[in-house]
Design a protein around this motif. Structure first.
Motif, short mmCIF file in Angstrom:
data_model
loop_
_atom_site.label_atom_id
_atom_site.label_comp_id
_atom_site.label_asym_id
_atom_site.label_seq_id
_atom_site.Cartn_x
_atom_site.Cartn_y
_atom_site.Cartn_z
N GLY A 32 42.57 3.50 -11.49
CA GLY A 32 42.87 2.78 -10.37
C GLY A 32 42.13 2.93 -9.13
O GLY A 32 41.90 1.94 -8.33
N ASP A 33 41.26 3.86 -8.97
CA ASP A 33 40.19 3.96 -8.12
C ASP A 33 39.17 2.85 -8.31
O ASP A 33 38.75 2.69 -9.68
CB ASP A 33 39.35 5.23 -8.14
N ILE A 34 38.73 2.03 -7.30
CA ILE A 34 37.86 0.89 -7.39
C ILE A 34 36.54 1.37 -7.38
O ILE A 34 35.88 2.04 -6.56
CB ILE A 34 38.28 0.11 -6.20
N ILE A 35 35.62 1.11 -8.43
CA ILE A 35 33.97 1.45 -8.55
C ILE A 35 33.48 0.17 -9.04
O ILE A 35 33.68 -0.37 -10.07
CB ILE A 35 33.85 2.59 -9.56
N LEU A 36 32.57 -0.69 -8.06
CA LEU A 36 31.72 -1.71 -8.40
C LEU A 36 30.53 -1.33 -8.58
O LEU A 36 29.76 -0.95 -7.40
CB LEU A 36 32.07 -2.70 -7.33
N LYS A 37 29.70 -1.48 -9.53
CA LYS A 37 28.34 -0.97 -9.67
C LYS A 37 27.35 -2.40 -9.91
O LYS A 37 27.70 -3.14 -10.61
CB LYS A 37 28.01 -0.18 -10.81
N GLY A 38 26.54 -2.37 -8.86
CA GLY A 38 25.64 -3.66 -8.95
C GLY A 38 24.30 -3.03 -9.48
O GLY A 38 24.18 -2.06 -9.87
N GLU A 39 23.31 -3.97 -9.27
CA GLU A 39 22.05 -3.41 -9.71
C GLU A 39 21.36 -2.67 -8.96
O GLU A 39 20.62 -1.51 -9.47
CB GLU A 39 21.15 -4.87 -9.88
N ASN A 40 21.44 -2.64 -7.47
CA ASN A 40 20.67 -1.86 -6.53
C ASN A 40 22.01 -1.00 -5.87
O ASN A 40 21.44 -0.41 -4.84
CB ASN A 40 20.13 -2.62 -5.69
N SER A 41 23.08 -1.02 -6.01
CA SER A 41 24.12 -0.36 -4.97
C SER A 41 25.30 -0.23 -5.94
O SER A 41 25.73 -0.71 -6.87
CB SER A 41 24.63 -1.34 -3.82
N THR A 42 26.18 0.57 -5.10
CA THR A 42 27.64 0.87 -5.93
C THR A 42 28.76 1.05 -4.75
O THR A 42 28.41 1.64 -3.63
CB THR A 42 27.36 2.27 -6.58
N PHE A 43 29.57 0.39 -5.08
CA PHE A 43 30.84 0.32 -4.02
C PHE A 43 32.00 1.39 -4.52
O PHE A 43 32.20 1.05 -5.53
CB PHE A 43 31.36 -0.97 -3.77
#
Length: 67
Positions: A32-43
């Motif tokens: 349930g923890d939100i992890i969004l990984k992009g090419e150059n960043s992580t939220f």
């Protein structure tokens, strides 16, 4: 007010010191923890971990308040 600020500061410092051990227990990596990984960043937003910590602190404060 001074006691509250000192206690709050000590609590934050204790969490900072214990953080590596808390991560080993799985705190901060709950489903349930939100992890969004992009090419150059992580939220990263640990919403479920925040809720779990909030519930635990609420229960502990209510136990100490009633004594």
């Amino acid at each position: 007010m001074q006691k509250l600020l000192i206690t709050l500061g000590l609590g934050i410092a204790a969490i900072g010191v214990l953080y590596p051990y808390l991560r080993q227990l799985g705190l901060g990596q709950l489903p349930g923890d939100i992890i969004l990984k992009g090419e150059n960043s992580t939220f990263y937003f640990p919403i479920v971990s925040c809720i779990a910590i909030s519930l635990l602190v609420s229960v502990l404060l209510n136990l100490f308040r009633s004594s």
